[in-house]
Write an enzyme that holds these catalytic residues in place. Structure first.
Site, PDB file in Angstrom:
ATOM      1  N   GLY A 384       0.803  -1.213   0.000  1.00  0.00           N
ATOM      2  CA  GLY A 384       0.000   0.000   0.000  1.00  0.00           C
ATOM      3  C   GLY A 384       0.836   1.263   0.000  1.00  0.00           C
ATOM      4  O   GLY A 384       1.819   1.367   0.739  1.00  0.00           O
ATOM      5  N   SER A 385       0.453   2.255  -0.805  1.00  0.00           N
ATOM      6  CA  SER A 385       1.314   3.420  -0.960  1.00  0.00           C
ATOM      7  C   SER A 385       0.541   4.538  -1.651  1.00  0.00           C
ATOM      8  O   SER A 385      -0.675   4.487  -1.762  1.00  0.00           O
ATOM      9  CB  SER A 385       2.556   3.045  -1.767  1.00  0.00           C
ATOM     10  OG  SER A 385       2.177   2.362  -2.955  1.00  0.00           O
ATOM     11  N   ARG A 386       1.277   5.541  -2.153  1.00  0.00           N
ATOM     12  CA  ARG A 386       0.636   6.702  -2.770  1.00  0.00           C
ATOM     13  C   ARG A 386       1.563   7.300  -3.818  1.00  0.00           C
ATOM     14  O   ARG A 386       2.784   7.311  -3.646  1.00  0.00           O
ATOM     15  CB  ARG A 386       0.318   7.715  -1.663  1.00  0.00           C
ATOM     16  CG  ARG A 386      -0.051   9.102  -2.113  1.00  0.00           C
ATOM     17  CD  ARG A 386      -0.370   9.969  -0.912  1.00  0.00           C
ATOM     18  NE  ARG A 386      -0.148  11.379  -1.183  1.00  0.00           N
ATOM     19  CZ  ARG A 386      -0.300  12.345  -0.303  1.00  0.00           C
ATOM     20  NH1 ARG A 386      -0.683  12.052   0.923  1.00  0.00           N
ATOM     21  NH2 ARG A 386      -0.065  13.605  -0.624  1.00  0.00           N
TER      22      ARG A 386
END
Length: 417
Positions: A384-386
């Protein structure tokens, strides 16, 4: 009689051969350039897979020059080109010696370099003068310990200084590493004429789906642990844990083929995910310029391969320290992040790969000086990240809002005014 400019040492051929996959990797820069161009293949041989791949990459208006290693092969190589028919023979010429060659946009060494470090350095220095400004030299080197007498180490050094991309081709006997070198800066507008490059070290699963090499390695480790557990703990079902984990681990690194919009005014998403925010701001990490920033959150279920939102030249890359807050939270603004800065014909564009609470590993594959096509893969973030895309605020108009779902390389998130 050999007349190769290094005396035949650096370009000499031993048991290393280039198969079709390695040949396509060597000619990838030629194949993705959609403008009229001239290419040069040195150390060309009869029946060469590299020559075949270079011919296949030609478009109307392109030209190709071949320089065989041995002057005795000139006549036979010319006959081979003639046999391809008039379309090829009008565009491909075979010359007797390298000094007769014209400068080329792409120079390709047709056989693996296996000599010493000094020989490799002399070879690259000699071929560099046949490149046009911003041209690329493509060279392969054996990727096995002891595969060269020092050339591999020298190519690694050259790649650290001038590398604009490379790939490990495992499906070759033996495996080879392909380096693409650019000794002079390319004009930023050149990126607009390029198509996205495919990483050939990723593993194809179907025609439209690959697994990134990181996923191949992770799945192999999981299967190795399963084999070791089964061998050491007979009768135990413990081996099923890593064996079953190999499939979702590989799936996390899936790399689907995407259709990139043809519209030159389109800015595409840098990743899959959900749009968190669209706002105008200034970021002290990027100077005083006002940007339009579009932030996208990637869950663990999203494709995590990152793509360039625009065509441009990489002019800077830096990593900032910070925390590991959940990527969908405002605090993620100060997480560890990698910034890729692009010069484009529309101004400065930045892509920030931000870590999250689980994501702690950023993979970046676009060295400074490399050209990225719109929608081209340039890295990934594990779990999970951005991703944040920064566009010049006065030049771009957003086309998405908070909560919208986007696909990396395919969804249009903004348009140049």
């Amino acid at each position: 009689m050999s007349y190769f400019p290094t005396g035949g040492t650096a370009g000499s051929r031993g048991p290393v051969r280039l198969g079709d996959r390695a040949a396509r990797t060597l000619t990838a820069e030629l194949a993705r350039d959609n403008a009229e161009k001239h290419a040069l293949v040195v150390d060309a041989t009869i029946g060469s897979t590299v020559v075949t791949a270079a011919i296949d990459a030609l478009l109307p208006g392109d030209t190709l020059t071949l320089v065989p290693n041995d002057v005795d092969q000139v006549a036979a190589l010319r006959a081979e080109i003639t046999a391809h028919g008039p379309w090829v023979s009008e565009r491909v010429r075979v010359i007797d010696s390298l000094p007769a060659a014209d400068p080329a946009d792409t120079v390709i060494i047709g056989s693996p370099v296996t000599g010493s470090a000094d020989d490799a350095r002399t070879l690259l220095d000699g071929l560099g003068k046949y490149l046009t400004d911003g041209g690329v030299l493509a060279v392969a080197v054996p990727a096995v310990p002891g595969g060269t007498a020092g050339a591999a180490a020298e190519l690694d050094r050259q790649a650290a200084l001038f590398g604009v991309g490379g790939d490990l081709v495992l499906r070759n006997t033996p495996p080879v590493r392909v380096h693409r070198l650019r000794f002079t800066p390319a004009h930023v507008g050149r990126a607009d004429r390029l198509g996205p490059a495919m990483r050939t070290s990723s593993m194809p699963v179907t025609r439209g789906m690959h697994i990134d090499s990181n996923g191949v390695a992770a799945a192999a480790i999981a299967l190795g642990l399963a084999a070791a557990a089964r061998a050491t703990r007979r009768g135990s079902k413990l081996w099923l844990v890593p064996a079953l984990a190999a499939v979702p681990v590989a799936a996390f690194f899936r790399d689907p083929q995407r259709d990139v919009p043809d519209d030159p005014s389109a800015v595409v998403a840098a990743s899959d995910g959900r749009v968190l925010s669209v706002e105008r701001l200034r970021d002290e990490r990027l100077g005083a310029t006002e940007f339009l920033r579009i932030a996208v959150f990637l869950s663990v279920l999203d494709v995590h391969v990152n793509r360039s939102p625009v065509a441009g030249r990489v002019v800077d890359h830096f990593v900032t320290d910070g925390g590991f807050a959940a990527a969908m939270k405002p605090a993620a603004e100060h997480n560890v992040a990698a910034y890729t800065v692009l010069d484009t014909t529309h101004g400065r564009v930045v892509v920030a790969q931000r870590t999250g609470m689980v994501a702690r590993r950023i993979v970046h594959r676009a060295p400074v000086g490399s050209l990225l096509a719109r929608g081209e893969r340039f890295g990934l973030i594990r779990f999970g990240s951005r991703t944040d895309v920064y566009l010049p605020a006065d030049r771009a108009e957003p086309l998405v809002g908070s909560g919208d779902r986007v696909l990396g390389g395919a969804s249009v998130i903004a348009r140049w005014r």
